[in-house]
Write a protein that holds these residues in place. Structure first.
Motif, PDB file in Angstrom:
ATOM      1  N   TYR A 122       0.837  -1.187   0.000  1.00  0.00           N
ATOM      2  CA  TYR A 122       0.000   0.000   0.000  1.00  0.00           C
ATOM      3  C   TYR A 122       0.882   1.251   0.000  1.00  0.00           C
ATOM      4  CZ  TYR A 122      -3.771  -3.189   1.304  1.00  0.00           C
ATOM      5  OH  TYR A 122      -4.678  -4.221   1.335  1.00  0.00           O
ATOM      6  N   PHE A 123       0.856   1.992  -1.104  1.00  0.00           N
ATOM      7  CA  PHE A 123       1.543   3.281  -1.152  1.00  0.00           C
ATOM      8  C   PHE A 123       0.615   4.304  -0.508  1.00  0.00           C
ATOM      9  CE2 PHE A 123       3.535   0.972  -4.657  1.00  0.00           C
ATOM     10  CZ  PHE A 123       4.878   1.224  -4.407  1.00  0.00           C
ATOM     11  N   ILE A 124       0.996   4.783   0.677  1.00  0.00           N
ATOM     12  CA  ILE A 124       0.112   5.614   1.490  1.00  0.00           C
ATOM     13  C   ILE A 124       0.636   7.046   1.537  1.00  0.00           C
ATOM     14  CG2 ILE A 124      -0.847   5.960   3.803  1.00  0.00           C
ATOM     15  CD1 ILE A 124      -0.479   2.911   4.220  1.00  0.00           C
ATOM     16  N   GLY A 125      -0.229   7.993   1.198  1.00  0.00           N
ATOM     17  CA  GLY A 125       0.117   9.400   1.344  1.00  0.00           C
ATOM     18  C   GLY A 125      -0.089   9.826   2.786  1.00  0.00           C
ATOM     19  N   ALA A 126       1.001  10.192   3.463  1.00  0.00           N
ATOM     20  CA  ALA A 126       0.927  10.543   4.883  1.00  0.00           C
ATOM     21  C   ALA A 126       0.529  11.991   5.103  1.00  0.00           C
ATOM     22  CB  ALA A 126       2.275  10.273   5.556  1.00  0.00           C
ATOM     23  N   GLY A 127       0.396  12.767   4.021  1.00  0.00           N
ATOM     24  CA  GLY A 127       0.069  14.175   4.173  1.00  0.00           C
ATOM     25  C   GLY A 127       1.314  15.023   4.323  1.00  0.00           C
ATOM     26  N   PRO A 128       1.136  16.331   4.541  1.00  0.00           N
ATOM     27  CA  PRO A 128       2.267  17.267   4.504  1.00  0.00           C
ATOM     28  C   PRO A 128       3.114  17.319   5.765  1.00  0.00           C
ATOM     29  CG  PRO A 128       0.234  18.439   4.922  1.00  0.00           C
ATOM     30  CD  PRO A 128      -0.159  17.008   4.662  1.00  0.00           C
ATOM     31  N   GLY A 129       2.661  16.729   6.868  1.00  0.00           N
ATOM     32  CA  GLY A 129       3.456  16.769   8.094  1.00  0.00           C
ATOM     33  C   GLY A 129       2.632  16.572   9.350  1.00  0.00           C
ATOM     34  N   ASP A 130       1.539  17.308   9.478  1.00  0.00           N
ATOM     35  CA  ASP A 130       0.647  17.127  10.613  1.00  0.00           C
ATOM     36  C   ASP A 130       0.139  15.693  10.603  1.00  0.00           C
ATOM     37  OD1 ASP A 130      -1.474  17.052  12.405  1.00  0.00           O
ATOM     38  OD2 ASP A 130      -2.263  19.004  11.834  1.00  0.00           O
ATOM     39  N   GLY A 190       3.011  13.717   1.805  1.00  0.00           N
ATOM     40  CA  GLY A 190       2.063  14.360   0.908  1.00  0.00           C
ATOM     41  C   GLY A 190       1.151  13.366   0.237  1.00  0.00           C
ATOM     42  N   ASP A 191       0.969  13.544  -1.064  1.00  0.00           N
ATOM     43  CA  ASP A 191       0.249  12.571  -1.885  1.00  0.00           C
ATOM     44  C   ASP A 191       1.291  11.834  -2.719  1.00  0.00           C
ATOM     45  OD1 ASP A 191      -2.640  11.921  -3.272  1.00  0.00           O
ATOM     46  OD2 ASP A 191      -0.983  11.848  -4.693  1.00  0.00           O
ATOM     47  N   PRO A 192       1.300  10.509  -2.693  1.00  0.00           N
ATOM     48  CA  PRO A 192       2.376   9.764  -3.360  1.00  0.00           C
ATOM     49  C   PRO A 192       2.420   9.926  -4.874  1.00  0.00           C
ATOM     50  CG  PRO A 192       0.679   8.269  -2.575  1.00  0.00           C
ATOM     51  CD  PRO A 192       0.365   9.620  -1.997  1.00  0.00           C
ATOM     52  N   SER A 193       1.330  10.413  -5.474  1.00  0.00           N
ATOM     53  CA  SER A 193       1.324  10.575  -6.927  1.00  0.00           C
ATOM     54  C   SER A 193       2.043  11.836  -7.383  1.00  0.00           C
ATOM     55  CB  SER A 193      -0.118  10.598  -7.445  1.00  0.00           C
ATOM     56  OG  SER A 193      -0.791  11.769  -7.026  1.00  0.00           O
TER      57      SER A 193
END
Length: 251
Positions: A4-12, A81-84
């Motif tokens: 699963y390629f997961i976008g963790a977001g920008p930091g928060d 961020g977003d992995p794409s």
């Protein structure tokens, strides 16, 4: 087994999807990009193997994914961020396809979205801008033909420029002929992190303002008149005279 390629977001750590958080907490293997993903994103996990991939090369990462596949263990491959977007997942996906390893992409909140929220801005305003261009400033890796900054600047759309703060003087020079000296520009450092900071100015004074802050990396540049639009028209969406499927009006 799935990667699963997961976008963790920008930091928060709270700016992650419910699905992404659930997978991080349930996958037995976690590979995360520790240079940009805060450790707090992994809070509550029960993984038997957690690897910070910041110091690994592509081959080493693929080896770990292949080993997990052979053991039948799902992998949370966590990117910022977003992995794409600038996530370097394309080459990983190519290798996984060649190996026959299943994968899925879980979107994440982009740095651009976090910066817009921090600046309390809408990046698309009626009559001001209806287009947002996400790009980077090409130096060591050349930009494809037609994607140089001066080509994109001709559109005068809202620009989100990654990986460019160290080249701010050159960026300003390329933007000035198209946006004008008074065009608003913001440089946001580590949006949504505890040490987030930013400056807002114009193409005339932004270099001086950024120098005073000493931003050198991990910063996003936003450019466009939406950042300080003055008067602009209301959208049709909430106009009382505008009829649509959900608000047909009365005869």
């Amino acid at each position: 087994m799935t990667v699963y390629f997961i976008g963790a977001g920008p930091g928060d750590p709270e700016l992650i999807t419910v699905k992404g958080q659930r997978l991080i907490r349930s996958c037995p293997v976690i590979l995360y990009a520790g240079s940009l993903v805060p450790g707090a994103v992994l809070q509550g996990h029960s993984a038997e193997q957690v690897v910070n991939t910041a110091e690994l090369n592509l081959g080493e990462i693929i080896t770990l994914l292949q080993e997990a596949h052979e053991r039948g263990l799902d992998v949370a491959r966590v990117h910022s961020g977003d992995p794409s977007l600038y996530g370097a997942i394309g080459e990983q996906i190519r290798e996984l396809r060649a190996l026959g390893i299943p994968f899925e992409i879980i979107p994440g909140v982009t740095a651009t979205a976090a910066c817009a929220a921090l600046l309390e801005s809408e990046l698309t305003l009626p009559g001001i801008a209806q287009t947002v261009i996400l790009t980077r400033y090409g130096t060591t890796s050349p930009m494809p033909e037609g994607e140089q900054l001066h080509d994109l600047a001709r559109h005068r759309a809202t620009l989100a420029i990654h990986l460019g703060v160290r080249h701010l003087p050159a960026i300003v020079d390329e933007l000035l002929p198209h946006y004008g000296a008074n065009c608003p520009i913001a440089v946001i450092h580590r949006a949504s992190w505890p040490d987030q900071d930013w400056v807002l100015g114009t193409l005339t004074d932004i270099e001086e303002r950024v120098a005073a802050k000493d931003f050198r990396r991990t910063a996003l540049i936003l450019v466009g008149h939406v950042l300080d639009p003055g008067a602009f028209a209301d959208s049709a969406l909430y106009d009382a005279t505008h009829r649509h499927l959900y608000r047909p009006g009365h005869d």
